[in-house]
Design an enzyme around this catalytic site. Structure first.
Site, short mmCIF file in Angstrom:
data_model
loop_
_atom_site.label_atom_id
_atom_site.label_comp_id
_atom_site.label_asym_id
_atom_site.label_seq_id
_atom_site.Cartn_x
_atom_site.Cartn_y
_atom_site.Cartn_z
N TYR A 197 0.83 -1.20 0.00
CA TYR A 197 0.00 0.00 0.00
C TYR A 197 0.87 1.26 0.00
O TYR A 197 0.65 2.20 -0.77
CB TYR A 197 -0.93 0.00 1.22
CG TYR A 197 -1.67 1.30 1.42
CD1 TYR A 197 -2.83 1.58 0.71
CD2 TYR A 197 -1.20 2.26 2.32
CE1 TYR A 197 -3.51 2.78 0.89
CE2 TYR A 197 -1.87 3.45 2.51
CZ TYR A 197 -3.02 3.71 1.80
OH TYR A 197 -3.68 4.89 1.98
N ARG B 205 1.84 -6.05 13.78
CA ARG B 205 2.13 -6.39 12.39
C ARG B 205 3.50 -5.88 11.98
O ARG B 205 3.87 -4.74 12.31
CB ARG B 205 1.05 -5.82 11.47
CG ARG B 205 -0.29 -6.49 11.63
CD ARG B 205 -1.33 -5.96 10.68
NE ARG B 205 -1.74 -4.60 11.00
CZ ARG B 205 -2.90 -4.07 10.63
NH1 ARG B 205 -3.74 -4.77 9.89
NH2 ARG B 205 -3.22 -2.84 10.96
N ARG C 293 -0.04 7.50 17.16
CA ARG C 293 -0.46 7.84 15.82
C ARG C 293 -0.88 9.31 15.77
O ARG C 293 -1.48 9.84 16.71
CB ARG C 293 -1.64 6.95 15.38
CG ARG C 293 -1.27 5.47 15.22
CD ARG C 293 -0.36 5.29 14.02
NE ARG C 293 0.05 3.89 13.81
CZ ARG C 293 1.18 3.37 14.23
NH1 ARG C 293 2.03 4.12 14.95
NH2 ARG C 293 1.49 2.11 13.96
N ASN D 221 -2.94 9.37 9.21
CA ASN D 221 -3.95 8.72 10.06
C ASN D 221 -5.27 9.49 10.14
O ASN D 221 -5.70 9.93 11.22
CB ASN D 221 -3.40 8.51 11.47
CG ASN D 221 -2.09 7.73 11.46
OD1 ASN D 221 -1.02 8.32 11.52
ND2 ASN D 221 -2.17 6.43 11.36
N GLY E 133 6.46 -4.18 9.87
CA GLY E 133 6.49 -3.06 8.93
C GLY E 133 5.76 -1.83 9.40
O GLY E 133 5.83 -0.78 8.75
N VAL F 126 -8.65 2.40 12.27
CA VAL F 126 -8.80 1.87 13.62
C VAL F 126 -10.06 2.38 14.30
O VAL F 126 -10.71 1.65 15.06
CB VAL F 126 -7.54 2.18 14.46
CG1 VAL F 126 -7.38 3.68 14.68
CG2 VAL F 126 -7.60 1.46 15.80
N ILE G 161 -6.47 -4.39 20.30
CA ILE G 161 -5.32 -3.49 20.34
C ILE G 161 -4.11 -4.21 19.78
O ILE G 161 -3.72 -5.28 20.25
CB ILE G 161 -5.02 -3.05 21.79
CG1 ILE G 161 -6.23 -2.30 22.37
CG2 ILE G 161 -3.77 -2.18 21.84
CD1 ILE G 161 -6.07 -1.95 23.84
#
Length: 233
Positions: free
Chosen positions: A48, A169, A116, A77, A171, A92, A108
């Site tokens: 992405y 996750r 963020r 964000n 990256g 989120v 979470i």
């Protein structure tokens, strides 16, 4: 990429006066400095981010070669009413609100201490309008709130009854934080909606997510399986 190319070609043929491309802060990957300026190294960590940056490069190239007046805004964000919950990159806020309505625990990622630069949608729109009304061209601007908060703080503001932790996750950065010196100096733009007011607006509109997909740890694990398989090396 094909869509961006087609828009650029159509803009060129139609003699469009200005084109503003919505890029992403994900192009910075895991940066060396916070707040992160526009001249930071570009380090896409996943597809992405790569495609958003490739689109940015296309736009700037068309601006140079075909004298198309272009601008690039790198959003950080973004959240607001009607934020989607679908896909691996679902926002989120929408994910959390749908979980709250379904009486499910909030998922979470990691320890929740990652921060963020949550940027309210009305501030994003204001940045777009301000940029479009200017005489600038061929520039790249960050657009953020300038006040990052942790995911744990977001959970506190939402007053959720229950939460659980799922694996972080690969990256994804521990922090996103926009350096907005450039857009402030050039256009005098600054965000107006703080996180407390933004969350209050989201809760006022929570019924929008009543029928939204509800993410569970199992569904998230399935949707992000490739992240761990290919990016976790």
């Amino acid at each position: 990429m094909d869509g961006t190319f087609n828009v650029l070609e159509a803009a060129k043929r139609a003699g469009v006066k200005r084109l503003t491309y919505v890029a992403s802060s994900t192009c910075y990957g895991i940066p060396d400095s916070y707040p992160t300026p526009e001249d930071a190294e570009i380090r896409p960590q996943f597809p992405y981010a790569l495609t958003k940056n490739m689109g940015e490069e296309l736009v700037l190239h068309w601006g140079k070669i075909y004298d198309l007046r272009v601008m690039v805004l790198r959003f950080f964000n973004v959240y607001g009413p009607r934020a989607r919950t679908s896909g691996t990159y679902g926002a989120v806020f929408g994910v959390f609100l749908a979980q709250m309505l379904a009486d499910k625990p909030l998922t979470i990622v990691g320890d929740g201490e990652q921060t963020r630069d949550f940027t309210f949608v009305s501030d994003v729109v204001d940045a777009l309008v301000t940029t479009a009304a200017s005489n600038l061209r061929d520039q790249v601007f960050n657009v953020g709130s300038g006040a990052p908060v942790s995911v744990n703080r977001l959970v506190e503001l939402l007053k959720a009854k229950e939460s659980i932790h799922i694996p972080k996750r690969p990256g994804e950065p521990d922090c996103t934080f926009a350096d907005m010196t450039r857009i402030s100096d050039a256009l005098g733009w600054a965000p107006k909606v703080g996180i407390e007011d933004g969350v209050a607006i989201m809760l006022e509109n929570i019924e929008y997510w009543r029928d939204a997909p509800v993410w569970t740890p199992g569904k998230i694990a399935s949707a992000t399986e490739d992240w761990f398989k290919y990016l976790g090396k």
